[in-house]
Design an enzyme around this catalytic site. Sequence first.
Site, PDB file in Angstrom:
ATOM      1  N   CYS B  15      10.404  18.351 -31.216  1.00  0.00           N
ATOM      2  CA  CYS B  15       9.149  18.070 -31.909  1.00  0.00           C
ATOM      3  C   CYS B  15       8.640  16.689 -31.541  1.00  0.00           C
ATOM      4  O   CYS B  15       9.309  15.913 -30.878  1.00  0.00           O
ATOM      5  CB  CYS B  15       9.377  18.110 -33.406  1.00  0.00           C
ATOM      6  SG  CYS B  15      10.656  16.940 -33.870  1.00  0.00           S
ATOM      7  N   CYS B  18      10.803  13.698 -32.316  1.00  0.00           N
ATOM      8  CA  CYS B  18      11.873  13.379 -31.373  1.00  0.00           C
ATOM      9  C   CYS B  18      11.347  12.388 -30.337  1.00  0.00           C
ATOM     10  O   CYS B  18      12.025  11.458 -29.931  1.00  0.00           O
ATOM     11  CB  CYS B  18      12.353  14.617 -30.618  1.00  0.00           C
ATOM     12  SG  CYS B  18      12.716  16.015 -31.660  1.00  0.00           S
ATOM     13  N   ASP B 431      -5.517 -15.167  19.623  1.00  0.00           N
ATOM     14  CA  ASP B 431      -4.774 -16.411  19.606  1.00  0.00           C
ATOM     15  C   ASP B 431      -3.849 -16.368  20.811  1.00  0.00           C
ATOM     16  O   ASP B 431      -3.291 -15.330  21.125  1.00  0.00           O
ATOM     17  CB  ASP B 431      -3.973 -16.482  18.305  1.00  0.00           C
ATOM     18  CG  ASP B 431      -3.340 -17.831  18.118  1.00  0.00           C
ATOM     19  OD1 ASP B 431      -3.992 -18.823  18.475  1.00  0.00           O
ATOM     20  OD2 ASP B 431      -2.201 -17.886  17.636  1.00  0.00           O
ATOM     21  N   ASP B 636      -0.834 -14.068  14.434  1.00  0.00           N
ATOM     22  CA  ASP B 636       0.426 -13.601  13.857  1.00  0.00           C
ATOM     23  C   ASP B 636       0.327 -13.446  12.340  1.00  0.00           C
ATOM     24  O   ASP B 636       1.203 -12.882  11.705  1.00  0.00           O
ATOM     25  CB  ASP B 636       1.587 -14.529  14.242  1.00  0.00           C
ATOM     26  CG  ASP B 636       1.385 -15.947  13.749  1.00  0.00           C
ATOM     27  OD1 ASP B 636       0.438 -16.181  12.976  1.00  0.00           O
ATOM     28  OD2 ASP B 636       2.173 -16.826  14.136  1.00  0.00           O
ATOM     29  N   ASP B 640      -2.099 -18.569  11.076  1.00  0.00           N
ATOM     30  CA  ASP B 640      -3.554 -18.549  11.199  1.00  0.00           C
ATOM     31  C   ASP B 640      -4.225 -17.726  10.108  1.00  0.00           C
ATOM     32  O   ASP B 640      -5.294 -17.175  10.308  1.00  0.00           O
ATOM     33  CB  ASP B 640      -3.947 -18.046  12.586  1.00  0.00           C
ATOM     34  CG  ASP B 640      -3.066 -16.893  13.030  1.00  0.00           C
ATOM     35  OD1 ASP B 640      -2.456 -16.266  12.140  1.00  0.00           O
ATOM     36  OD2 ASP B 640      -2.977 -16.628  14.233  1.00  0.00           O
TER      37      ASP B 640
END
Lengths: 120, 751
Positions: B15, B18, B431, B636, B640
């Site tokens: 129920c 519970c 880069d 990377d 940068d």
Amino acid sequence: MTADKIFVSLGGLFTMGFIAWFFLFKNEEEIRAENSIDITVDGGYSPEAVFVPRGKTTKLNFFRKDSTDCLDEVVLGDFKIRRKLPLNQKVTVEITPQKTGEYDYSCAMNMYHGKIIVRD
Amino acid sequence: MESKKKSLSISGMHCASCVRVIEKSLSKTPGVTYANVNLLNESADVEYDPSAVSEAQLLQAVSNVGYEATMVDEAKKEDEDKKEKEAQLRVLRRKAAFSLIVGGLILLASFPGLESLAPWFLKNFVVQFVLASLVQFGPGLEFYRATLPALRHRTANMDTLIAFGTSAAFAYSMLVTFAPQFIRALGIAPMPYFDVSTLVIGLILLGRFFEAQAKMGTSEAIKKLIGLQAKTARVVEKGKEFDVPIDQVTVGQVVRVRPGEKIPLDGRILEGISGVDESMVTGESFPVDKKPGDQVIGGTINKTGSFIYKVEKVAGQSLLAQIIKLVAEAQASKAPIQRLADVVSSYFVPIVLMLAVATFVLWYNLGPQPSFLFALLSSITVLIIACPCAMGLATPTAVMVGVGTGAKEGILIKNAESLETAHKINTVILDKTGTLTEGKPELTDIMESQKSKVKGPKLLELAASLEKGSEHSLAEPILRAAEKDKVQTFPVKNFLALPGLGIKGEIAGRKVLFGNRQLMDKEKVDFTLWEEKIVKLESEGKTVMLLGGRTQKGAELLGLLAMADVLKDHAKEAIHQLQEMGIEVVMITGDNRRTAESIARQVGIDRVLAEVLPDQKEAEVQRIQKEGRVVAMVGDGINDAPALSAADIGIAMGSGTDIAIEAANITLISKDLRSIPAAITLSQKTMRTIKMNLFWAFGYNAVLIPVAMGALFPFFHVLLSPILASGAMAFSSVSVVSNSLLLKRAKIKYA
């Protein structure tokens, strides 16, 4: 023009007006969420518009009662959330909006819409 | 705080109370931040801090209040999801087949010319009514079930249109069957349209079946990624080996991997060498050789050798877990191009409803006899043919497949917006160090001054002593050379790093300078006699560092060290590919102009931004943007990050670290430069698919709705049948999803 044609024309105009008013000019149910809010998914999202405070984490508890296939995923595109909504099961989505504004969300097919309004 | 989500399966609940009891008990357990119990599927979702509370404690919390709980296996859950989806598909197929067979029978019995083939009882209207009712309120029930709640919210959807359309056909036919006198009074021969209501339902459901099946394909990529995760790891402890579920493996534990096995988690090899197939994560097709000290990625396959390695990341934080998260987020994000479709679809259904009414009125007033019948059938056709689904599916399905296809090739796209912007890129800034080159310069030349007493090895000693304390990018080759030659180093006093110039410090009472021309100028060290040598080295693409010394007597140049960085494999090819695509490639570097230009020439780059200090990169990117160019900056992602965020699209390459993923719009796991053109091609192809989809979805409705209304009737006397309309409508949304799926096979690499 015969009587029946006039009747059909007027009836048609009235029906079109009614459709426009019924679907397009409605007041959305708006509810303010405090930390968490239950959203029932049944032929749409109820409440449709939820106010959420900015910068705070709010839990949206979706509960899907409608077996329509379309509703089995909810997509909060602006928050990058796509979640399966199993039938009759609570699914909690957490958002922490950083900007005020209105954010629409929808089912996977973009047929049912709900709104999150972020305020300060 | 770390947080983890788990599901518990709970038995013994009866129920709602519970639910409260268990939720309370779980929530009170220290370390649990959230608990939600669901009575219907007898489960609990728990969020907790795994460092504060164990799974056993969670189970205990449930059993304390008198119920039994077990942990739910996520993989099994995934499996169940799939089974559930498949079961749904089977039901859908059965419904569609039933409706189509019944509809076909009714059609046979009512189609002029064919009806003689049909058994007599099928021609009976009441029999047709019974059959059609079975469809209308059997398989067709789902349209009503979706329509009614929506109407309560004053919204309308796809199902509303189908429900209204088929109901109209069904209701009219019912009237014909049971009260034909009314129809006769209108001057119409009483013929029912049960074939229309049933076949429309059947075809729409068939369309949904195909659509659902196709949609399962759109999320395939992420399912595959999730499938890559290993379930257990063979942990080595005190000479013994045992299998441990991967979410219980902790950082620092040692794991053994045998040939042919999956590497369970990210880490670093301790012993053994092997070739590892990393294609599923990086998209690079050749196995990568691994030796002690090398990193391995969880989810990749160990091919040849056996090795043991130390785990560096727990399951939730591995590269694979991050990729999965990123892909899932990107697939859920919204592309700006979708906004238009969003606006249209929110008004679409009400407008179609109004158009259907207008169609009825027009045909009734202006149409030929029997005008009522023409009016009814055309407005039903309008309702059926309108297809809002295609518009709703056009963008998200393409984004899902596009992002997934990228992930398979090691191209991670942050969100749909990035995917959309990337197709407009017309300038790529690369880069130099670490992106265009390997980023591992080697010491190539040492030249000493004839006048100075400081000779060969001594030069390296001084340079290495200074560089020891620096984080200068050129320190590594010097230190490596120093180590190799086993030269000694001295303590340095008053060390100072001058960004963009070099470094200086005091060694044994003498001031030593190590850097470029600007540094020597600043410190008034004369190098005019060296200019020719320097220029020659620079024209070979080498970076020249000058070593100067200053004593009370004055400053002098002691010598120079030159370094060269190796270009990456395929660099030239990748740049050529970009240029072929009409994209201008620009190189950015802190290097001296002559060095930079020499390297640029080797790879075919025309435009070079040289002598750019690290903090000026951002401004350089903005300067090119001001020229009206859409700029992608490739770096990377660590050093940068500001330049990456300044660009329209920041592309982080070859790292896959949190910081890089955060800063970049697109992360390329592979170090291969050819993945840059691949990423841009992917974006272009995805956008083309989206535009095609949108064009198709809008065009379909814009053309066929007027046709359904009868736009062609005055000229050609043709009118669309509602059955054909439902076929067209089903085909329309299926074709959009299928078109998106074609992206899976798009050739984006090495084209």
